[in-house]
Motif scaffolding. Structure first.
Motif, PDB file in Angstrom:
ATOM      1  N   ASN A 112       0.832  -1.192   0.000  1.00  0.00           N
ATOM      2  CA  ASN A 112       0.000   0.000   0.000  1.00  0.00           C
ATOM      3  C   ASN A 112       0.882   1.263   0.000  1.00  0.00           C
ATOM      4  O   ASN A 112       1.694   1.474   0.905  1.00  0.00           O
ATOM      5  CB  ASN A 112      -0.905  -0.002   1.240  1.00  0.00           C
ATOM      6  N   HIS A 113       0.679   2.081  -1.015  1.00  0.00           N
ATOM      7  CA  HIS A 113       1.440   3.328  -1.190  1.00  0.00           C
ATOM      8  C   HIS A 113       1.359   4.240   0.044  1.00  0.00           C
ATOM      9  O   HIS A 113       2.363   4.833   0.470  1.00  0.00           O
ATOM     10  CB  HIS A 113       0.852   4.044  -2.410  1.00  0.00           C
ATOM     11  N   LEU A 114       0.170   4.351   0.633  1.00  0.00           N
ATOM     12  CA  LEU A 114      -0.040   5.265   1.762  1.00  0.00           C
ATOM     13  C   LEU A 114       0.765   4.814   2.974  1.00  0.00           C
ATOM     14  O   LEU A 114       1.367   5.624   3.680  1.00  0.00           O
ATOM     15  CB  LEU A 114      -1.532   5.340   2.110  1.00  0.00           C
ATOM     16  N   GLY A 116       3.448   3.113   2.809  1.00  0.00           N
ATOM     17  CA  GLY A 116       4.840   3.406   2.458  1.00  0.00           C
ATOM     18  C   GLY A 116       5.239   4.809   2.874  1.00  0.00           C
ATOM     19  O   GLY A 116       6.340   5.032   3.396  1.00  0.00           O
ATOM     20  N   HIS A 117       4.330   5.776   2.696  1.00  0.00           N
ATOM     21  CA  HIS A 117       4.619   7.160   3.101  1.00  0.00           C
ATOM     22  C   HIS A 117       4.886   7.248   4.615  1.00  0.00           C
ATOM     23  O   HIS A 117       5.633   8.110   5.065  1.00  0.00           O
ATOM     24  CB  HIS A 117       3.434   8.076   2.765  1.00  0.00           C
ATOM     25  N   VAL A 118       4.219   6.410   5.383  1.00  0.00           N
ATOM     26  CA  VAL A 118       4.422   6.419   6.838  1.00  0.00           C
ATOM     27  C   VAL A 118       5.716   5.678   7.191  1.00  0.00           C
ATOM     28  O   VAL A 118       6.498   6.126   8.038  1.00  0.00           O
ATOM     29  CB  VAL A 118       3.220   5.765   7.558  1.00  0.00           C
ATOM     30  N   VAL A 137      -0.360  13.236   4.554  1.00  0.00           N
ATOM     31  CA  VAL A 137      -0.859  14.362   3.764  1.00  0.00           C
ATOM     32  C   VAL A 137      -0.219  14.341   2.380  1.00  0.00           C
ATOM     33  O   VAL A 137       0.962  14.631   2.231  1.00  0.00           O
ATOM     34  CB  VAL A 137      -0.571  15.718   4.464  1.00  0.00           C
ATOM     35  N   SER A 138      -1.029  13.965   1.369  1.00  0.00           N
ATOM     36  CA  SER A 138      -0.465  13.872   0.019  1.00  0.00           C
ATOM     37  C   SER A 138      -1.393  14.571  -0.959  1.00  0.00           C
ATOM     38  O   SER A 138      -2.315  15.299  -0.573  1.00  0.00           O
ATOM     39  CB  SER A 138      -0.271  12.404  -0.354  1.00  0.00           C
ATOM     40  N   GLY A 139      -1.149  14.338  -2.252  1.00  0.00           N
ATOM     41  CA  GLY A 139      -1.968  14.972  -3.268  1.00  0.00           C
ATOM     42  C   GLY A 139      -3.373  14.397  -3.321  1.00  0.00           C
ATOM     43  O   GLY A 139      -4.327  15.068  -3.707  1.00  0.00           O
ATOM     44  N   THR A 309       7.890  13.105  -0.682  1.00  0.00           N
ATOM     45  CA  THR A 309       7.179  12.928  -1.958  1.00  0.00           C
ATOM     46  C   THR A 309       7.413  11.496  -2.455  1.00  0.00           C
ATOM     47  O   THR A 309       8.283  10.784  -1.952  1.00  0.00           O
ATOM     48  CB  THR A 309       7.655  13.964  -2.986  1.00  0.00           C
ATOM     49  N   ASP A 310       6.626  11.096  -3.462  1.00  0.00           N
ATOM     50  CA  ASP A 310       6.619   9.694  -3.901  1.00  0.00           C
ATOM     51  C   ASP A 310       8.015   9.181  -4.281  1.00  0.00           C
ATOM     52  O   ASP A 310       8.743   9.839  -5.017  1.00  0.00           O
ATOM     53  CB  ASP A 310       5.688   9.551  -5.116  1.00  0.00           C
ATOM     54  N   ASN A 311       8.335   7.997  -3.797  1.00  0.00           N
ATOM     55  CA  ASN A 311       9.643   7.394  -4.111  1.00  0.00           C
ATOM     56  C   ASN A 311       9.617   5.890  -3.875  1.00  0.00           C
ATOM     57  O   ASN A 311       8.744   5.370  -3.182  1.00  0.00           O
ATOM     58  CB  ASN A 311      10.737   8.067  -3.268  1.00  0.00           C
TER      59      ASN A 311
END
Ligand code: KG4
Ligand code: ZN
Length: 347
Positions: A112-114, A116-118, A137-139, A309-311
């Motif tokens: 899950n991308h979200l 991953g951000h965490v 908090v993303s786009g 940001t996305d990576n």
């Protein structure tokens, strides 16, 4: 440092990225962005993004392997964003990951991308304290998440009821004629503006809203208020002070994001807060959150702006946690899930 050597592929929006980690250690994070191709449309064009992913995937992979100075055969697992995101973009990353996993005979983890951000903060500050309250908090998303286990126990405690925070930045930038993406450029203009020049609304903070939406957000009223302000100035023949509007808008966003995060952490008895997602790169959000967390004796973790940001590294490091936790790998037949819910870490 030791731990599984994981290659992570991210392609959910307009960044094609491959990251490589060994356990919690970052070895490579190569990002190819198609943002310039979307700029004149004022937002990401899905077909343009998918084509760009196809072109960028192999060169990005080659660069990541060279930077990490490893051979594909050494990799222990392939991690990939399975969702949420743009369908045509997700499919390119997922097909690439399946091809690698199958050719190398290594396990595949569709993630899950979200989440991953965490998880990405682990690369900067080590293992996540759990439980931790995450402000994502993303786009496309604005959520407060109670994370008891980053590999499998995540509960959404708040979310936006309309626009995401990043979306508000992008829309306000468009109406100020600042181009896309809006976050970095508004952040820049705000540096020289007065955050108290204009009082913009703080969504869902009135008493009657707090009863039903204590930990939820709303940014569409704020965006409309900025639009009305700009229209009125133009009608009056007055110039629009872009730094003042940027700083005042940014203050409204940061104020409500931080106030509700700290309130939620206290409500759920959580001692730690972590930021994630593109808007977590925002300078004012980072500063105000640090001040308010400290005042509430909550420990704050903020990944470096370049990892917000996305990576691909965020997917690789989440993959390493999932491997360590002994979660079963995904099937090679999984599909991309454009609406993958945040509670689902692994496809
Ligand atoms: O997480 P991300 O890279 O992609 C998504 O998963 O959506 O987030 C992109 C969003 C965009 O809306 C962009 O304007 C915003 O993050 N952003 C920022 C900043 N840098 C990027 N917003 C505010 N301040 C920034 N410095
Ligand atoms: Zn993202």
């Amino acid at each position: 440092m030791s731990g599984p050597l994981v290659l992570g592929i991210e392609s959910s929006c307009d960044e094609t990225s491959v990251g490589i980690v060994r356990g919690n250690e970052l070895l490579a994070n190569e990002v190819a962005s198609s943002v310039a191709a979307h700029a004149r449309f004022g937002g990401v064009v899905p077909e343009v993004a998918s084509r760009a992913h196809l072109e960028a995937m192999t060169p990005t992979l080659t660069r990541a392997l060279a930077t990490a100075d490893i051979d594909l055969a050494q990799v222990d697992a392939i991690a990939v964003t399975a969702g949420p995101g743009l369908m045509g973009s997700l499919v390119v990353g997922l097909a690439s990951a399946k091809a690698l996993a199958s050719a190398l005979g290594k396990p595949l983890y569709g993630l899950n991308h979200l989440v991953g951000h965490v998880a990405v903060d682990i690369l900067d500050h080590g293992p996540l304290p759990e439980p931790v309250l995450a402000l994502l908090v993303s786009g496309g998303h604005t959520q407060l998440l109670l994370v008891r286990d980053i590999t499998g126990d995540i509960v959404e405690v708040g979310t936006t009821i309309d626009d995401a925070a990043g979306e508000a930045y992008d829309k306000v930038a468009r109406l100020l004629g600042l181009g896309y993406p809006g976050g970095p450029v508004i952040d820049q203009h705000a540096q020289t503006g007065n955050p108290r020049a204009i009082t913009f609304p703080r969504g869902l903070t009135a008493r009657h809203d707090l009863e039903r939406h204590r930990f939820d957000y709303s940014f569409s009223g704020l965006k409309t208020a900025v639009a009305r302000y700009v229209e009125q100035r133009e009608l009056d023949g007055e110039p629009v002070d872009v730094p003042d509007v940027s700083a005042s808008f940014q203050e409204a966003v940061a104020d409500v994001l931080t106030a509700k995060s700290v309130d939620a952490a206290q409500h759920f008895g959580v001692q730690h807060l972590v930021l994630g997602g593109g808007v977590a790169a925002n300078s004012r959000l980072r500063t105000l959150m640090a001040e308010r967390a400290a005042a509430a004796r909550i420990e704050l973790r903020r990944p470096r702006p370049g990892l917000c940001t996305d990576n691909g590294a965020m997917i690789a490091v989440l993959g390493a946690q999932v491997v360590r936790a002994g979660r079963p790998p995904s099937s090679l037949t999984i599909s991309a899930d454009s609406g993958m819910p945040v509670e689902q870490v692994l496809a």
